[in-house]
Scaffold this active site. Structure first.
Site, PDB file in Angstrom:
ATOM      1  N   ASP A   1    -136.847  48.818 -13.829  1.00 41.92           N
ATOM      2  CA  ASP A   1    -137.441  49.386 -12.616  1.00 41.92           C
ATOM      3  C   ASP A   1    -136.510  50.350 -11.887  1.00 41.92           C
ATOM      4  O   ASP A   1    -136.949  51.043 -10.959  1.00 41.92           O
ATOM      5  CB  ASP A   1    -137.838  48.273 -11.639  1.00 41.92           C
ATOM      6  CG  ASP A   1    -139.093  47.535 -12.067  1.00 41.92           C
ATOM      7  OD1 ASP A   1    -139.726  47.953 -13.056  1.00 41.92           O
ATOM      8  OD2 ASP A   1    -139.442  46.535 -11.409  1.00 41.92           O
TER       9      ASP A   1
ATOM     10  N   LYS B   1    -141.042  48.427  -3.350  1.00 40.98           N
ATOM     11  CA  LYS B   1    -142.140  49.036  -4.102  1.00 40.98           C
ATOM     12  C   LYS B   1    -143.268  48.021  -4.223  1.00 40.98           C
ATOM     13  O   LYS B   1    -143.078  46.804  -4.118  1.00 40.98           O
ATOM     14  CB  LYS B   1    -141.689  49.509  -5.487  1.00 40.98           C
ATOM     15  CG  LYS B   1    -141.135  48.424  -6.428  1.00 40.98           C
ATOM     16  CD  LYS B   1    -142.159  47.589  -7.157  1.00 40.98           C
ATOM     17  CE  LYS B   1    -141.507  46.601  -8.128  1.00 40.98           C
ATOM     18  NZ  LYS B   1    -142.479  45.596  -8.669  1.00 40.98           N
TER      19      LYS B   1
END
Length: 285
Positions: A140, A10
């Protein structure tokens, strides 16, 4: 049946620190987007109930490994303790994402295990339940479980689907690992960014509040980011150490990568708003 599953990287396209709670956790606003690049997990369900990581990561104890912890967490949630029918798994990791790079590698690996074993063990949990399990492994993990580009608020747990432009990125990987507490604990970190709506943030220049700290204390980050900024808009992702430059085309990104000095390691990948993991899951159903 053995299956391969992607664990994508990401990027934090922007990251603002808006405050700090009494318990020390930082409040933030950030925009997550996936890359079509990352680790690969090969998972084989077994009948013996044991969770085995076939190629452990050097320096990471098994009880601390997010892959093993995710598998055991799902196993405990879906099957009663001591259930002789509880399945296990043999897991092989092909690791390409750096540790301490700000690309979410460990969190993505954990999310892939949750999503993959939920399918392969036929647990039948919905994505919201998987995301809640993932939150206990790391802030996350839920965004990787949900598989949509997202605007995150709070400590990162409040997610709103988003659709940033799917650009091409040259990601540079400095030869340094940065632990998140090293950045968040710095007294010079800006912690009073104004809270803004996603619409306001999308029309403002993107910035990462952690970037000045990483550049100041890690010369390799400063060196890599300074080089990228000569060619394109560039920023730190997460708390670092990786930095990225954005381009409209793959050819433009690869052209700059071809000019990279010998001391710079990097890769080109496309930003995607649907995780490669969820594309793989759809293909398996």
């Amino acid at each position: 049946m053995t299956r391969q599953w992607p664990a994508p990287a990401k990027l934090n396209l922007f990251l603002y620190i808006t405050g700090r709670r009494a318990d020390g956790y930082h409040l933030l606003q950030t925009l997550f987007q996936f890359l079509d690049y990352g680790d690969t997990l090969t998972i084989t369900p077994t009948a013996d109930g044991r969770i085995r990581l076939m190629n452990p990561i050097a320096g990471v104890a098994e009880q601390d490994n997010l892959i093993v912890r995710a598998a055991r967490l799902l196993q405990r949630h879906c099957f009663a303790a001591g259930d002789p029918a509880a399945p296990g798994a043999d897991i092989q990791l092909e690791k390409v994402l750096p540790m301490g790079g700000g690309l979410g590698g460990g969190s993505s690996d954990a999310a892939t295990v949750l999503v993959a074993l939920n399918a392969q063990w036929l647990c039948g949990l919905d994505v919201a339940t998987l995301a809640q399990l993932g939150l206990s492994l790391g802030a996350d993990v839920p965004v990787f479980v949900r598989g949509e580009a997202a605007f995150a608020e709070g400590i990162g747990e409040r997610l709103t689907p988003a659709a940033p432009a799917e650009k091409w990125y040259l990601v540079a990987v400095p030869p340094v690992s940065i632990a998140t507490p090293r950045i968040f604990g710095d007294p010079e970190l800006n912690r009073d960014a104004p809270q803004r709506s996603l619409a306001q943030l999308m029309t403002a220049p993107f910035h990462n509040d952690c970037e000045p700290i990483a550049r100041k204390h890690f010369s390799a980050v400063e060196q890599h980011l300074s080089w990228l900024l000569e060619y394109a808009p560039s920023r730190l992702t997460g708390t670092g150490a990786c930095v990225f430059a954005e381009f409209d085309t793959e050819a433009a990104a690869r052209q700059v990568l071809s000019q990279a000095p010998a001391w710079m390691r990097g890769f080109v990948a496309r930003g995607v708003n649907v995780s490669p993991l969820h594309r793989a899951l759809s293909g398996a159903q």
